[in-house]
Design an enzyme around this catalytic site. Structure first.
Site, short mmCIF file in Angstrom:
data_model
loop_
_atom_site.label_atom_id
_atom_site.label_comp_id
_atom_site.label_asym_id
_atom_site.label_seq_id
_atom_site.Cartn_x
_atom_site.Cartn_y
_atom_site.Cartn_z
N HIS A 7 0.94 -1.15 0.02
CA HIS A 7 0.11 0.02 -0.11
C HIS A 7 0.85 1.30 0.04
O HIS A 7 2.06 1.33 0.42
CB HIS A 7 -0.89 0.16 1.17
N HIS A 79 3.94 7.18 3.59
CA HIS A 79 5.06 6.01 3.43
C HIS A 79 4.49 5.09 2.53
O HIS A 79 3.24 5.35 1.97
CB HIS A 79 5.09 5.37 4.98
N GLU A 130 7.63 1.22 4.88
CA GLU A 130 7.16 0.14 5.71
C GLU A 130 7.45 -1.41 5.22
O GLU A 130 7.10 -1.42 3.87
CB GLU A 130 5.66 0.33 6.05
CO CO Z 1 1.37 1.34 6.32
#
Ligand code: CO
Length: 134
Positions: A7, A79, A130
């Site tokens: 994502h 992020h 991440e």
């Molecule tokens: Co995230």
């Protein structure tokens, strides 16, 4: 090491307005808001054919995205999350190459119930990364 983009997360000052914009202006499928007190955010998932966008709104005084929104009051990309097969192996390999893992270095359970880690943005061209074990 890296697999798919899981994502892309965008911090927003007003989740209701951002959700309406993605749903009504961009014509995307959006989830109901999910309140995640452990992560200090409320999140809406925008489902796309090849990945997801997460709209993040701060929740509570100690929200990890509060400072980001102070610097970026209209919101911004926060992020990008990449999938990895083995998060501990990825962490050890990254640490050995000098990259900084944020926090304690131990994976936490992320918004999708899977272990996640964050890498220092200064080590990766100004982008917070991440890693999520899938
Ligand atoms: Co995230």
């Amino acid at each position: 090491m890296l697999g798919r983009v899981n994502h892309i997360a965008i911090a927003v000052p007003n989740l209701t307005a951002a959700t309406a914009s993605y749903r009504d202006t961009l014509g995307a499928a959006v989830s109901q808001p999910q309140v995640l007190p452990d992560h200090g955010v409320t999140v809406v998932f925008v489902e796309l054919p090849n990945t997801k966008v997460e709209l993040l709104e701060p929740l509570g005084e100690a929200s990890p995205i509060a400072a980001f929104l102070e610097k970026n009051p209209s919101g911004g990309m926060h992020h990008i999350c990449y999938e990895v097969d083995d998060i501990l192996a990825a962490r050890d390999e990254l640490a050995a190459s000098g990259a900084r893992v944020l926090g304690s270095g131990e994976p936490k359970i992320g918004a999708h119930g899977k272990p996640v880690l964050f890498l220092h943005p200064k080590d990766f061209f100004g982008t917070l990364i991440e890693l999520e074990q899938v």
